[in-house]
Write an enzyme that holds these catalytic residues in place. Structure first.
Site: not given
Ligand code: AGP
Length: 599
Positions: A2, A27, A73, A99-100, A476, A480, A483, A499, A594
Site C-alpha cells: 500500500c 510498490r 494491496w 497502510n499496515g 535467485e 526471477k 515472479e 532425491h 515492491k
C-alpha cells in the site's frame, strides 16, 4: 505494497495526489482511491485496478486544495471498490487511508462498534469508526485520533480528513513507513519520498507512535501522549530522472542495464586512497563478531546466502543466513558475540524489521545493508552500508541483488584483510572485471531473448540447478522467472534433484544449469546428464574456461567468488523475455508488492 499520499496547499490536489499515486505504483497494488476536501465537503473517488482506471472516475469539475490518496494491496478483504481506500465513518465525518495491518480490529469492533454497520471487509474501517465514535463523545479530532491509536495493535501509516475542518490532514504512523514533505506554501504526506518529489525534496521523518497535524503552512508532530516533538527536514537525495523509465519499455530492463555502472559506482563509493574500505566502526563491529547472522527475505535472502560464502571464505567468520519471517519463531541458540546483518533493498520489509526490533531489545549489534538511506531498517540499526544502486522501481529486484552481492563482497574482503587472512587477489580489480563481464551480457540481449524463446515459450515449469555458490544463484534465477512470468520454477542444489524432484522431469522440461565453479563442474554436468536422460531440455550456462561443446551460453571468466554477480544476469534477462512472450506485466507482477510492509 500500500502507498499513501496527501496534499495540503494551494494547487489542484486531485492531480498532485494522482501523480503521487502513479509514482507509488511500483510498490504493487490492486485498487486505488483519493479523497479531496473543499467547501462542499469530502468527495471520494476509488476504483479497483490501476491508477489509470481511477483517473477515469475522477470528476475534473471538483476543485480542491487538500486531499489524501491510497494504493491498496489487499490484506483484509478482496481487492474491490468497496474495500479500496479511502474509508469513511458511518456519519461521513471522517475519511481515512491506511497502510499496515490492525491485528485487534475484530476485538475493537466487538468492544466499541456494536451496531455500527461496516461498509467494507477491511481492518482499516475500524479505525475511522472509532475516531468518529470518540469525537461524538466530545473529544477533539486529534484527541479522538490519539485515543483510537492507543487502542490499536499492529502496524499503521494513516492520513485522516475531518469533514468539519477543511484545513488539516491528521497523520500517524507505527511500523509502516510515512514521511511528511514540506514546502513554502504547502505540506504533503507520502509513504515514499518519490511520490512527492514532484513538489518538494524536503522531508521530515516520522517515528513510531507519533501524530502529526499537517496544515498548509505548518507541521506539528507530537507523541501519543501529546508531547510536541521538533524535527528538522532532510533533503531526499533522489533525482526525479532516476525514477523515470526514459526510453525503456520497462523499469526492469533499465535496471538490468544499469548493473555494470552500479558495480562501478560501488567500487568508487567504497574506495579510500585507492583501496577498498568500509567505515572503521563497521569494520570493528564485524571483526569483533564470533558469528554473523544474516536476516533477509526474497532476493535479499539469496544475496545473503552468497554473503555467507564471502564472510566465511574471505574473513573466516562463521555465518548463518535466516529468512526473516521465520527467525522470530525459530531463533537459533546465539553465539556469545553475534553481529546481525539485515539485507534489504527497501529497508522497509516488515518481516526483517520485526527481527531487528527483537535483536535491538536483546542488545546485539546490528548492521543494515540497504539501498535506501534513511529507511526504517537503516535508521533503527546501529550501522548501515549503502548499496548506491539508485532507486529500484521494478518489483523484480535485479540491480539491488547485484549491488548487495558487491557490497557484501567488499565488506567481507576488507574484514578478511583486517583480520590478516591471506587474500591473494585485488577485490577492486576483480569487481571492475565483473562489471565488464555484466556489460557484455546486457549487451547480448538478443541471445537471452532467443534462449527464452527456445526454452520457455511453452514451458509450464522450469528448474534451475547449481552447486556451491551456483546453487545460491539458481535460487535467485528461479525466483526471477516465477515472479514475473508466472512459470512455476524451482532452484535446486544439483545433487538434490535425484532425491525426489527428478520425478517431475519429463520430455522438454527446461533445466537451467550453472557451471561456474571448477571444483564442482563435473558434478553439475553429471546432474545435467541425469535430467537430459529423462527428456529435459537443458540450458547450460558455463563460465569461460569451464565450457564444453554444446553449452548454451558462455559467460566471461571472473574471480570464482564473484560469479554470482555475472551468472545471475542472463537468468534475469531470460526471465524478462519469457515474461514478455507471455504478455505479463513485467514491472508490476500480479499479487506482488515492491516493498512488503506487512508481516
Ligand atoms: C524479488 O524480486 C522481490 N522484490 C522480493 O523477493 C524482495 O527481494 C523481498 O521482498 C525483500 O525486499 P527487500 O530487499 O526490500 O527487503
Amino acid at each position: 505494497m500500500c502507498g499513501i499520499v496527501g496534499y495540503n496547499g494551494n494547487l489542484d490536489a486531485k492531480e498532485i495526489l494522482l501523480k503521487g499515486l502513479e509514482k507509488l505504483e511500483y510498490r504493487g497494488y490492486d485498487s486505488a482511491g483519493i479523497a479531496v476536501h473543499n467547501e462542499e465537503g469530502i468527495t471520494i473517488f476509488k476504483e479497483k485496478g490501476r491508477i489509470a482506471d481511477l483517473r477515469t472516475t475522477v470528476d475534473s469539475e471538483v476543485e480542491a486544495h487538500i486531499g489524501i490518496g491510497h494504493t491498496r494491496w489487499a490484506t483484509h478483504g478482496v481487492p474491490n471498490r468497496l474495500n479500496a481506500h479511502p474509508h469513511q465513518s458511518a456519519s461521513g465525518r471522517f475519511t481515512l487511508v491506511h497502510n499496515g495491518v490492525i491485528e485487534n480490529y475484530h476485538l475493537l469492533q466487538k468492544a466499541y462498534l456494536k451496531g455500527i454497520p461496516m461498509q467494507s471487509d477491511t481492518d482499516t474501517e475500524v479505525i475511522v469508526q472509532l475516531v468518529d465514535l470518540f469525537s461524538k463523545e466530545g473529544l477533539s479530532t486529534v484527541e479522538a485520533f490519539r485515543k483510537t491509536l492507543r487502542l490499536v495493535h499492529g502496524s499503521y501509516a494513516l492520513a485522516l480528513l475531518d469533514h468539519e475542518d477543511a484545513e488539516t490532514i491528521y497523520v500517524a504512523k507505527n511500523k509502516s513507513p510515512l514521511l511528511v514533505g514540506v514546502g513554502d506554501t504547502f505540506n504533503v504526506v507520502a509513504s515514499d519520498a518519490m511520490a512527492m518529489l514532484q513538489v518538494t525534496d524536503q522531508f521530515i521523518e516520522l517515528h513510531d507512535k507519533e501524530v502529526v497535524i499537517v496544515k498548509k503552512d505548518s507541521v506539528e508532530i507530537s507523541t501519543l501522549d501529546g508531547r510536541v516533538v521538533e524535527r528538522k527536514p532532510f533533503k531526499a537525495e533522489l533525482d526525479a530522472s532516476d525514477i523515470e523509465k526514459g526510453t525503456y519499455p520497462h523499469y526492469m530492463l533499465k535496471e538490468m542495464d544499469e548493473q555494470p555502472s552500479v558495480v562501478r559506482k560501488i567500487i568508487q563509493q567504497y574506495e579510500q586512497q585507492e583501496e577498498l574500505a568500509i567505515d572503521e566502526d563497521i569494520l570493528q563491529a564485524i571483526t569483533e563478531a564470533d558469528r554473523i547472522y544474516i536476516i533477509a527475505a526474497g532476493t535479499s535472502y539469496h544475496a545473503g546466502l552468497v554473503g555467507k560464502e564471502y564472510f566465511e571464505k574471505m574473513a573466516g567468520i562463521p555465518v548463518e543466513v535466516h529468512i526473516s519471517s521465520e527467525f522470530g519463531y525459530n531463533m537459533p541458540i546465539l553465539s556469545e558475540k553475534p553481529l546481525f546483518i539485515f539485507i534489504s533493498q527497501s529497508g522497509e520489509t516488515a518481516d526483517s524489521r520485526q527481527v531487528l526490533v527483537k535483536i535491538t531489545e536483546m542488545g546485539h549489534p546490528t548492521l543494515t545493508v540497504t539501498n535506501v538511506a534513511g529507511s526504517t531498517l537503516s535508521r533503527e540499526s546501529d550501522y548501515t552500508l549503502l548499496l548506491h544502486a539508485g532507486p529500484e522501481i521494478a518489483v523484480a529486484s535485479t540491480k539491488a541483488y547485484v549491488a548487495q552481492v558487491a557490497v557484501l563482497a567488499i565488506a567481507a574482503y576488507v574484514t578478511g584483510k583486517a583480520r590478516g587472512v591471506a587474500l591473494d587477489f585485488d577485490m577492486k580489480q576483480e569487481l571492475g572485471l565483473a562489471a565488464n563481464a555484466i556489460q557484455s551480457i546486457v549487451d547480448a540481449k538478443d541471445v537471452m531473448e532467443e534462449i527464452a524463446e527456445d526454452y520457455l515459450k511453452i514451458a509450464r515449469n522450469a528448474f534451475f540447478i547449481g552447486r556451491n555458490i551456483d546453487f545460491c544463484v539458481a535460487l535467485e534465477g528461479a525466483l526471477k522467472l516465477k515472479e514475473i512470468s508466472y512459470i512455476q520454477a524451482e532452484g535446486f542444489a544439483g545433487g538434490e534433484l535425484k532425491h525426489g524432484t527428478i520425478a517431475l522431469i519429463e520430455e522438454g522440461t527446461p533445466v537451467f544449469a550453472l557451471v561456474t565453479q571448477e571444483q564442482v563442474a563435473l558434478n553439475i554436468r553429471g546432474n545435467v546428464k541425469e535430467v537430459v536422460a529423462r527428456g529435459a531440455n537443458a540450458c547450460i550456462i558455463a563460465m569461460e574456461g569451464l565450457e564444453e561443446d554444446g553449452d548454451t551460453l558462455i559467460i566471461p571468466r571472473v574471480h570464482p567468488l564473484l560469479t554470482p554477480l555475472v551468472s545471475v544476469v542472463p537468468l534475469q534477462l531470460i526471465s524478462y523475455y519469457a515474461a514478455l512472450h507471455r504478455r505479463c506485466d513485467v514491472d508490476k507482477p500480479r499479487n506482488l508488492a515492491k516493498s512488503v510492509t506487512v508481516e
